[in-house]
Write a protein that holds these residues in place. Structure first.
Motif, PDB file in Angstrom:
ATOM      1  N   GLU A   1      -6.144   3.715  -8.654  1.00  0.00           N
ATOM      2  CA  GLU A   1      -6.980   2.764  -9.395  1.00  0.00           C
ATOM      3  C   GLU A   1      -6.792   1.374  -8.789  1.00  0.00           C
ATOM      4  OE1 GLU A   1      -6.808   4.061 -13.952  1.00  0.00           O
ATOM      5  OE2 GLU A   1      -4.818   4.124 -13.014  1.00  0.00           O
ATOM      6  N   ASP A   2      -7.450   1.151  -7.679  1.00  0.00           N
ATOM      7  CA  ASP A   2      -7.246  -0.090  -6.948  1.00  0.00           C
ATOM      8  C   ASP A   2      -7.698  -1.321  -7.750  1.00  0.00           C
ATOM      9  OD1 ASP A   2      -6.370  -1.329  -4.435  1.00  0.00           O
ATOM     10  OD2 ASP A   2      -8.470  -1.978  -4.294  1.00  0.00           O
ATOM     11  N   ASP A   3      -8.600  -1.142  -8.712  1.00  0.00           N
ATOM     12  CA  ASP A   3      -9.052  -2.293  -9.490  1.00  0.00           C
ATOM     13  C   ASP A   3      -7.940  -2.877 -10.361  1.00  0.00           C
ATOM     14  OD1 ASP A   3      -9.046   0.046 -11.061  1.00  0.00           O
ATOM     15  OD2 ASP A   3     -10.474  -0.841 -12.482  1.00  0.00           O
TER      16      ASP A   3
ATOM     17  N   LYS B   1      -7.444  -9.702 -10.397  1.00  0.00           N
ATOM     18  CA  LYS B   1      -7.708  -8.271 -10.292  1.00  0.00           C
ATOM     19  C   LYS B   1      -9.034  -7.981 -10.968  1.00  0.00           C
ATOM     20  CE  LYS B   1      -5.169  -6.890 -14.491  1.00  0.00           C
ATOM     21  NZ  LYS B   1      -5.057  -8.256 -15.027  1.00  0.00           N
TER      22      LYS B   1
ATOM     23  N   ASN C   1      -4.850  -3.294  -9.140  1.00  0.00           N
ATOM     24  CA  ASN C   1      -3.902  -3.952  -8.242  1.00  0.00           C
ATOM     25  C   ASN C   1      -4.236  -5.438  -8.106  1.00  0.00           C
ATOM     26  OD1 ASN C   1      -2.277  -1.707  -7.606  1.00  0.00           O
ATOM     27  ND2 ASN C   1      -3.829  -0.959  -6.166  1.00  0.00           N
TER      28      ASN C   1
ATOM     29  N   HIS D   1       2.289  -0.736  -7.787  1.00  0.00           N
ATOM     30  CA  HIS D   1       1.097  -0.395  -7.024  1.00  0.00           C
ATOM     31  C   HIS D   1       0.420   0.813  -7.670  1.00  0.00           C
ATOM     32  CE1 HIS D   1      -0.933   1.739  -3.516  1.00  0.00           C
ATOM     33  NE2 HIS D   1      -1.588   0.603  -3.641  1.00  0.00           N
ATOM     34  N   TYR D   2      -0.846   0.637  -8.043  1.00  0.00           N
ATOM     35  CA  TYR D   2      -1.637   1.735  -8.591  1.00  0.00           C
ATOM     36  C   TYR D   2      -2.249   2.493  -7.421  1.00  0.00           C
ATOM     37  CZ  TYR D   2      -1.234  -0.134 -13.319  1.00  0.00           C
ATOM     38  OH  TYR D   2      -0.742  -0.553 -14.530  1.00  0.00           O
TER      39      TYR D   2
ATOM     40  N   THR E   1       0.865  -1.182   0.000  1.00  0.00           N
ATOM     41  CA  THR E   1       0.000   0.000   0.000  1.00  0.00           C
ATOM     42  C   THR E   1       0.900   1.231   0.000  1.00  0.00           C
ATOM     43  OG1 THR E   1      -0.067   0.041   2.421  1.00  0.00           O
ATOM     44  CG2 THR E   1      -1.854  -1.133   1.282  1.00  0.00           C
TER      45      THR E   1
END
Length: 1228
Positions: A813-815, A828, A817, A809-810, A778
């Protein structure tokens, strides 16, 4: 007094107005503000300072690495692997000779004998799901009744690149022009069946083996594992013209081919002659030298610039062949067919040329020069014994030797003086064949192979293994389209083959002859050698390479095999000096002393090193350059004609990270320390796909979706203490023992679950994963840091390490990761590619290399760049610099060097990517606040941000991003000014593997001459008389002509086509007296050439070495440039350039610096023929050992070819000759 004042003031008024100091300060402030903000953004995103401290906390250290030790370690691994392959070939060879000697050949004559075998072309093949292989095209008549063909089941095998094979069977390929029930072919099929057991035993003992095979002297190929042959195109394969067969059977050769272009060699005869020539050329390899002389009344080289002998590279052979092919739908010959044949002059030319070549050879030695003259003609004028006595006899110690073998190929059915042309061969240790039709060409041509092999067979010694140059594995290409890695670059599909000739002792003893049984061999993928060369130890910007005895590359990171999805003709004859570029200021194809010395060491197989070699290190597809020094280490690969070397960069290539505390969790696992090492791998990561961490010997049953799942399975076992990472791929139980069938060919199978690991690499991987996990799982950031990242629209942050680990690590835009479950499978929400799918090669990525090179200039600075457009016009479908959203991705990277005492080493590279449109907005917002110095559209100044290679990173006009700034309007003068001030330096590099369009060829006079109607009539009349003479002569000898046997099945393949190396076999012949044009459908649009490329380097030290803020280069208006200001952007590789808008009046003769577009060199575009490469052929080559060229017992063998027993009508013969001479005089 006022006049004097005016005179004094006038010069002051004419002086250019000095740039106000406040403008300089403003530019300096812009550069400082932008640079410091980017640096602050980088530190917050990548946590570079914390990572560097973490190395210390985890007790890492730096150690010196010894290039010689790395090379020796690699050599041991590679040599052990290659020895295994040699032994496998020896087992096939020994078994084949035994089986053939024990075989009862009488069963071949028994028409009632029942047998079955796996025919690669005609057996029925069924896949795992029960479906049957669908073949394209109709089966020939003889194959429709499958009584002799086995039914074979197939399974996809991951070791064989997911090709459907049967590892319990071997299959047989029979050339199209050979009927499988012919005695010789059937005998080879039957006795070789038991080779399957040897193939299986070899594979069980060494699961890294790929294709194993035995090619018989009669064209029958048995290969393992069994699989169907390619049915997507016409089958023209014949194992006997493959390099592994020819090189094992004949060794190195000097060959001159005399090709008859007299007036009688037209129509059908010319077509057959050209097919014969192509078949002969197809039997030559990179170890041979060749030239083709055309002869009629005069003798000359077919290719004008090919003087003497040239190396028989595929490119040179194709050039020769194409020169003799007619054009204009077969109506025009590049080499006119006219006049009478003067074979005497042709022979003298050939013999004198070969004599010059053998100055260093002892003709009385059994291992002297292997020299041949081959004559392709339809007529011999008479006895030429005197020529042979004078030019092809040498006396040594009172004994007369015949240094050159003569092979004669008589073309056509209506021929004369057969006995004379036969004796030419018989009196000169050669062989005679009479080729009546196209169907015979291949079989007749190949008869010379056995003759060349005689001395080796008669020597009675175990033949040495032969290694080929690099070849492409066709089963992995789109040509076959059966493997899972069709889209993999062809550079990764190269193989070398080890082969050993086998002798038919039984036949030789019974018939007082010396003939081949065939050749045994196996392929060795070059990428498997590369993996054993320990690439992780070589580190960033270091690499390994393998060079042959000819100086040609088998392995090198800059070797190009394919352009525009087409395999290049010269892919396996690229010389070492064509890719290594020493910084010696030499022009195109000019070699300095250092590169020649380095090449000589490699070709000779010397053990040694060359240090502090100044090189031009280019990267990013030859778009960026760095002037650096490298150390080279090299040594011979024992048992092969190859040498292996490594190149390490000075300054950082001699150090590596050392783990003082062994990561016990990688060695002893969870049981000891209670930590599951897989916890470090439960989110986004990639490992280097070409590096071996741990691997099962047998991939079947251990298949994995990808490299990450594969290593994860091993990590699970490490955590459970169920894995011994010290296990190596190869043991040394029998490696040092002399080869015997009993010790090396027995079955010593490995277990199905046996594995091997690279201990140091696994430990380093776990170490890096543990170290990086807290910082990239994170992103812990303050509101201010997040706002700054949002301001630049940062998409992703990343880290890559020296162990091949890459993770990312984005942040918004957690989608995108990835999560990794307990089975190692990743998931993902985002459906498309993410960072790790594009960048998974860690230390080999451009941003990794550039960051490390930048560190050597400025330790605390970022490398910022964009993708660059492809400027080579010959490249089809070049990638766009825009991303899928239509914007441009900007990449920033920074090298983390870990320092321990006085030593430091590149441990990792961190970085981030952000969006150009935001960068553009930030920059131009910053530069428009000053009313008098503004860079927006309405301002009086143009502002650019340029990287250290001279490419635009930010411009008001987005279309200029990625362009070299010297090509932008008004900026060429600015560039020249910066060059004059030593702010920019430029160097030339050369791409010797390039292609050019035909339009770049310089205009040359036509190769064809205009014939007058009278001359055309004379030529036709002479041809007509000659043909009439031959027909009339043939009437008196009709019952003595020998014709070829034609099988019914020939007509099943009427459309068979030819190519340079897979020759026509059973195609229907053309109608007589029609000139046949080549099937190459005319000229290709591209040809091989050299490119000159100018690349630029920003002299950053000019700015860095000054105290305080970086200085600003200020230049007022000049004759060739506008006023400008330039300075380095703080803590980056970027140059801020501010140029005052015009209009300006420049001198008309302003000097313009070259741009970065590849340009063809002048000496490579004088002709489409590879004349500019011929000097490479003059470089030193090491002769192969174990070549047998002479044996006393050979004179006891009387077989030298059988021809027609013709009886000449002397009166008719004499009359026609006199008439022809008269006509020649009348019309000449």
């Amino acid at each position: 007094m006022h006049c004097y004042k005016f005179v004094v003031l006038l010069p002051l008024l004419l002086l250019p107005e000095p740039a106000p100091a406040w403008k300089t300060d403003t530019v300096k402030e812009w550069a400082r503000t932008l640079g410091e903000e980017l640096w602050r953004l980088s530190e917050s995103l990548t946590k570079s300072d914390q990572i560097r401290i973490k190395y210390k906390q985890m007790n890492a250290s730096v150690k010196k690495k010894d290039g010689k030790q790395i090379l020796e370690s690699s050599l041991r691994s590679v040599s052990t692997m290659l020895t295994r392959k040699i032994n496998a070939a020896k087992c096939i060879h020994a078994t084949a000779e035994r089986l053939a000697a024990e075989f009862n050949y009488t069963i071949v004559k028994d028409k009632e004998y029942e047998f079955k075998y796996c025919s690669a072309k005609y057996s029925q093949f069924n896949f795992e799901d029960g479906s049957e292989l669908e073949r394209e095209g109709e089966l020939p008549k003889f194959a429709k009744n499958r009584t002799n063909y086995e039914n074979i089941t197939l399974e996809k095998d991951s070791h064989f690149y997911d090709i459907s094979v049967n590892t319990n069977k071997s299959c047989v390929h029979v050339p199209t022009n050979i009927y499988y029930k012919e005695d010789d072919a059937l005998g080879a099929i039957l006795w070789s069946k038991e080779l399957t057991d040897t193939f299986i035993n070899n594979y069980n003992s060494d699961p890294s083996l790929v294709w194993q095979y035995f090619g018989s002297a009669h064209g029958v190929l048995r290969f393992y594992p069994g699989m169907p042959w390619n049915t997507k195109e016409t089958d023209t394969y014949d194992c006997r013209v493959k390099s592994w067969y020819i090189e094992a059977a004949t060794c190195s050769k000097d060959v001159i081919i005399l090709f008859d272009v007299s007036g009688s060699m037209t129509g059908f005869k010319n077509y057959v002659a050209r097919r014969t020539l192509k078949s002969l050329l197809a039997t030559l390899s990179n170890n041979d030298y060749v030239n083709v002389f055309r002869f009629n009344a005069t003798t000359a080289e077919v290719v004008g610039c090919f003087k003497g002998l040239v190396q028989a590279t595929p490119e040179n052979l194709l050039t020769i062949s194409n020169t003799l092919e007619p054009t204009d739908n077969g109506k025009k010959h590049k080499v006119p067919l006219e006049g009478n044949a003067n074979l005497t002059t042709a022979y003298i030319t050939a013999f004198t040329t070969l004599k010059e070549r053998r100055q260093a050879c002892n003709v009385s030695s059994q291992q002297g020069c292997n020299q041949l003259v081959m004559v392709i003609t339809d007529y011999v004028p008479g006895n030429l014994t005197e020529v042979f006595e004078e030019y092809n006899r040498e006396t040594v110690g009172g004994k007369t030797y015949i240094p050159v073998r003569v092979f004669t190929y008589l073309i056509g059915k209506e021929v004369t003086n057969v006995r004379e042309i036969q004796w030419m061969a018989c009196l000169n240790r050669g062989y005679f064949v009479h080729i009546h039709s196209v169907e015979e060409v291949q079989q007749q041509v190949l008869k010379y192979i056995n003759v060349i092999a005689r001395p080796m067979i008669l020597a009675g010694e175990n033949p040495p293994p032969t290694w080929t140059h690099a070849n492409i594995d066709d089963t992995r290409t789109a040509k076959w389209n059966v493997s899972s890695d069709v889209t993999t670059p062809d550079e990764d599909k190269l193989v070398t083959s080890v082969a050993i000739p086998a002798f038919d002792y039984k036949y030789n003893e019974e018939h007082n002859d010396a003939i081949l049984l065939g050749v045994a061999g196996t392929d060795v993928p070059i990428d498997s050698i590369a993996k054993l060369a320990q690439p992780h130890q070589l580190g960033v910007n270091g690499y390994s390479f393998i060079v042959s005895n000819n100086g040609y590359l088998l392995l090198h990171p800059l070797l190009i095999t394919t352009i525009n999805n087409k395999l290049q003709e010269n892919y396996n004859s690229v010389d070492f000096v064509e890719v290594e570029q020493v910084d010696d200021g030499k022009g195109p194809r000019e070699l300095g002393d250092k590169i020649k010395e380095l090449r000589m060491n490699l070709v000779e197989g010397n053990h040694g090193s060359m240090t502090n070699v100044e090189v031009l290190f280019h990267y990013d597809n030859m778009r960026r350059i760095s002037r650096v020094q490298h150390d080279y280490f090299f040594n011979k690969l024992e048992g092969t004609p190859f040498s292996m070397g490594i190149s390490l960069p000075m300054g950082y290539g001699d150090t590596e990270l050392m783990l003082k505390d062994n990561p016990l969790e990688a060695k002893q696992g969870q049981e000891l320390i209670g930590v599951n090492v897989t916890s470090y791998f439960n989110f986004a990561y990639r490992v280097h796909r070409d590096w071996v961490y741990c691997k099962y010997h047998y991939l079947e049953g251990h298949e994995s979706e990808n490299a990450e799942v594969e290593i994860f399975k091993f990590l699970v076992k490490i955590s459970k203490n169920e894995l011994d990472i010290t296990k190596k791929q190869y043991g040394e139980e029998t490696q040092n023992l002399p080869f015997t069938v009993e010790t090396h060919c027995g079955t010593t199978p490995l277990g199905k679950d046996d594995y091997y690991c690279n201990e140091d690499l696994v430990k380093q991987l776990v170490f890096d994963a543990k170290l990086s996990a807290p910082y990239f799982r994170t992103w812990e950031a303050s509101d201010e840091e997040r706002a700054l990242a949002l301001k630049y629209n940062v998409s992703v942050r990343f880290v890559a390490t020296s162990s091949g680990l890459t993770r990312w690590h984005y942040i918004f835009e957690d989608d995108k990761n990835e999560r990794v479950d307990e089975l190692g499978k990743r998931s993902k929400e985002y459906p498309s590619e993410v960072f790790g799918d594009k960048y998974y090669n860690a230390i080999e990525e451009t941003w990794y290399k550039a960051a490390v090179l930048q560190h050597m200039i400025d330790k605390e600075s970022l490398v910022i760049s964009t993708n660059l457009p492809v400027l080579d016009d010959t490249i089809k479908s070049p990638p766009s610099i825009n991303n899928k959203d239509g914007d441009i991705t900007v990449t920033a990277s920074y090298a983390i060097f870990y320092k321990d005492g006085e030593s430091e080493t590149p441990a990792a590279v961190v970085g981030f990517q952000y969006i150009y449109s935001n960068f553009h907005e930030i920059f131009f917002n910053m530069t428009k606040n000053n009313e008098e110095l503004s860079c927006d559209e309405d301002g009086n100044y143009r502002c650019f941000v340029i990287d250290s290679s001279g490419y635009v990173v930010v411009s008001l006009d987005k279309s200029e991003v990625g362009q070299f700034f010297g090509v932008i309007e008004d900026l060429s003068g600015v560039l020249q000014s910066l060059i004059d001030k030593n702010i920019f330096d430029h160097v030339e590099v050369f791409n010797y593997q390039a292609l050019c369009p035909l339009s770049t060829l310089k205009e040359t006079s036509s190769a064809f001459t205009l014939d007058t109607p009278f001359k055309l009539f004379a030529t036709f009349f002479k041809w007509l008389l000659t043909e009439a003479f031959l027909v009339m002569f043939n009437i008196f000898n009709w019952n003595n002509n020998v014709y070829s046997a034609n099988y019914d099945y020939v007509s099943d393949y009427p459309d068979l086509q030819t190519s340079m190396y897979e020759e026509m076999t059973t195609a229907m012949p053309p109608k007589k007296n029609i000139t046949i044009e080549s099937n190459d459908n005319g000229e290709s649009n591209l040809f091989s050439c050299d490119h000159r490329i100018t690349l630029y380097i920003l002299n950053q030290s000019y700015f860095i070495q000054s105290m305080g803020l970086y200085p600003v280069v200020v230049e007022g208006s000049g004759d060739c440039h506008p006023p400008y200001w330039a300075t380095l952007v703080t803590k980056t590789n970027l140059l801020l350039l501010v140029v005052e808008k015009g209009p300006w009046n420049y001198k008309f003769d302003c000097k313009k610096p070259p741009d970065t577009k590849p340009r063809p060199t002048s000496n490579s575009t004088t002709s489409r023929d590879p004349c500019h490469k011929l000097e490479l052929g003059q470089l030193y080559r090491r002769r192969l050992e174990g070549c047998y060229t002479y044996h006393d017992k050979e004179r006891n063998i009387t077989e030298c070819g059988i021809g027609s027993l013709t009886k000449a009508n002397v009166l008719l013969y004499t009359s026609m000759i006199l008439l022809l001479l008269l006509v020649s005089k009348l019309f000449s």
